[in-house]
Design a protein around this motif. Structure first.
Motif, PDB file in Angstrom:
ATOM      1  N   UNK A  34      -5.942  13.490  49.950  1.00  0.00           N
ATOM      2  CA  UNK A  34      -5.067  12.347  50.252  1.00  0.00           C
ATOM      3  C   UNK A  34      -3.802  12.419  49.389  1.00  0.00           C
ATOM      4  N   UNK A  35      -3.969  12.681  48.109  1.00  0.00           N
ATOM      5  CA  UNK A  35      -2.820  12.764  47.198  1.00  0.00           C
ATOM      6  C   UNK A  35      -1.959  13.981  47.516  1.00  0.00           C
ATOM      7  N   UNK A  36      -2.593  15.090  47.844  1.00  0.00           N
ATOM      8  CA  UNK A  36      -1.828  16.300  48.193  1.00  0.00           C
ATOM      9  C   UNK A  36      -1.012  16.041  49.458  1.00  0.00           C
ATOM     10  N   UNK A  37      -1.618  15.427  50.442  1.00  0.00           N
ATOM     11  CA  UNK A  37      -0.960  15.158  51.725  1.00  0.00           C
ATOM     12  C   UNK A  37       0.285  14.293  51.576  1.00  0.00           C
ATOM     13  N   UNK A  38       0.263  13.376  50.608  1.00  0.00           N
ATOM     14  CA  UNK A  38       1.424  12.499  50.391  1.00  0.00           C
ATOM     15  C   UNK A  38       2.673  13.267  49.970  1.00  0.00           C
ATOM     16  N   UNK A  39       2.500  14.447  49.480  1.00  0.00           N
ATOM     17  CA  UNK A  39       3.621  15.253  48.979  1.00  0.00           C
ATOM     18  C   UNK A  39       4.282  16.103  50.066  1.00  0.00           C
ATOM     19  N   UNK A  40       3.784  16.028  51.281  1.00  0.00           N
ATOM     20  CA  UNK A  40       4.273  16.872  52.366  1.00  0.00           C
ATOM     21  C   UNK A  40       4.511  16.063  53.637  1.00  0.00           C
ATOM     22  N   UNK A  41       5.471  16.501  54.449  1.00  0.00           N
ATOM     23  CA  UNK A  41       5.691  15.843  55.745  1.00  0.00           C
ATOM     24  C   UNK A  41       4.785  16.436  56.832  1.00  0.00           C
ATOM     25  N   UNK A  42       3.547  16.717  56.464  1.00  0.00           N
ATOM     26  CA  UNK A  42       2.573  17.329  57.376  1.00  0.00           C
ATOM     27  C   UNK A  42       1.367  16.421  57.512  1.00  0.00           C
ATOM     28  N   UNK A  43       0.606  16.632  58.563  1.00  0.00           N
ATOM     29  CA  UNK A  43      -0.625  15.861  58.747  1.00  0.00           C
ATOM     30  C   UNK A  43      -1.669  16.294  57.720  1.00  0.00           C
ATOM     31  N   UNK A  44      -2.622  15.431  57.516  1.00  0.00           N
ATOM     32  CA  UNK A  44      -3.721  15.750  56.616  1.00  0.00           C
ATOM     33  C   UNK A  44      -4.509  16.953  57.142  1.00  0.00           C
ATOM     34  N   UNK A  45      -4.607  17.063  58.449  1.00  0.00           N
ATOM     35  CA  UNK A  45      -5.295  18.201  59.063  1.00  0.00           C
ATOM     36  C   UNK A  45      -4.575  19.511  58.718  1.00  0.00           C
ATOM     37  N   UNK A  46      -3.255  19.494  58.777  1.00  0.00           N
ATOM     38  CA  UNK A  46      -2.484  20.701  58.447  1.00  0.00           C
ATOM     39  C   UNK A  46      -2.672  21.073  56.977  1.00  0.00           C
ATOM     40  N   UNK A  47      -2.636  20.085  56.093  1.00  0.00           N
ATOM     41  CA  UNK A  47      -2.854  20.347  54.666  1.00  0.00           C
ATOM     42  C   UNK A  47      -4.262  20.884  54.447  1.00  0.00           C
ATOM     43  N   UNK A  48      -5.221  20.351  55.159  1.00  0.00           N
ATOM     44  CA  UNK A  48      -6.595  20.823  55.053  1.00  0.00           C
ATOM     45  C   UNK A  48      -6.690  22.304  55.435  1.00  0.00           C
ATOM     46  N   UNK A  49      -5.984  22.709  56.475  1.00  0.00           N
ATOM     47  CA  UNK A  49      -5.987  24.124  56.878  1.00  0.00           C
ATOM     48  C   UNK A  49      -5.396  25.004  55.777  1.00  0.00           C
ATOM     49  N   UNK A  50      -4.302  24.529  55.165  1.00  0.00           N
ATOM     50  CA  UNK A  50      -3.698  25.283  54.062  1.00  0.00           C
ATOM     51  C   UNK A  50      -4.678  25.396  52.890  1.00  0.00           C
ATOM     52  N   UNK A  51      -5.374  24.312  52.586  1.00  0.00           N
ATOM     53  CA  UNK A  51      -6.345  24.326  51.495  1.00  0.00           C
ATOM     54  C   UNK A  51      -7.504  25.275  51.788  1.00  0.00           C
TER      55      UNK A  51
END
Length: 109
Positions: A34-51
């Motif tokens: 949740x905190x990581x996602x706030x730093x990007x203009x991407x969906x949480x799903x996209x951040x999850x894929x990067x992680x």
């Protein structure tokens, strides 16, 4: 038994600017998605894929704490990148020294 094979290599994982930024964020502190996602203009799903890619390369680990999953930087695999870069650093230092010598000798003429 050895370590499990990684699905993504370190170079592939750090090739993406978003993943490099995630690594920088995690260098300061462990963070939930949740905190990581706030730093990007991407969906949480996209951040999850990067992680997941970073995790598959061994660059981040995750730990479930209650209902939250926290991600932590695992910098050890970056040593491979450092070794690779140091080879080319030495290469360019040599080439620049040769260029400097050439320019200085030309100026003396």
């Amino acid at each position: 038994m050895g370590e499990p094979a990684l699905k993504h290599d370190v170079f592939q994982a750090i090739a993406d600017p978003t993943r490099r930024k995630v690594l920088k964020l995690l260098a300061d502190q462990d963070m939930p998605i949740v905190a990581i996602s706030r730093c990007f203009p991407l969906s949480r799903t996209a951040i999850n894929k990067h992680l997941h890619i970073l995790s598959d390369a061994g660059l981040v680990s995750r730990e479930k704490i209650g209902r939250e999953t926290r991600y932590k930087l695992q910098p050890e695999p970056l040593a491979e990148v450092s070794k690779w870069l140091s080879f080319f650093e030495a290469y360019w230092d040599e080439k620049l020294d040769l260029l400097k010598s050439y320019v200085e000798s030309d100026m003396d003429s």
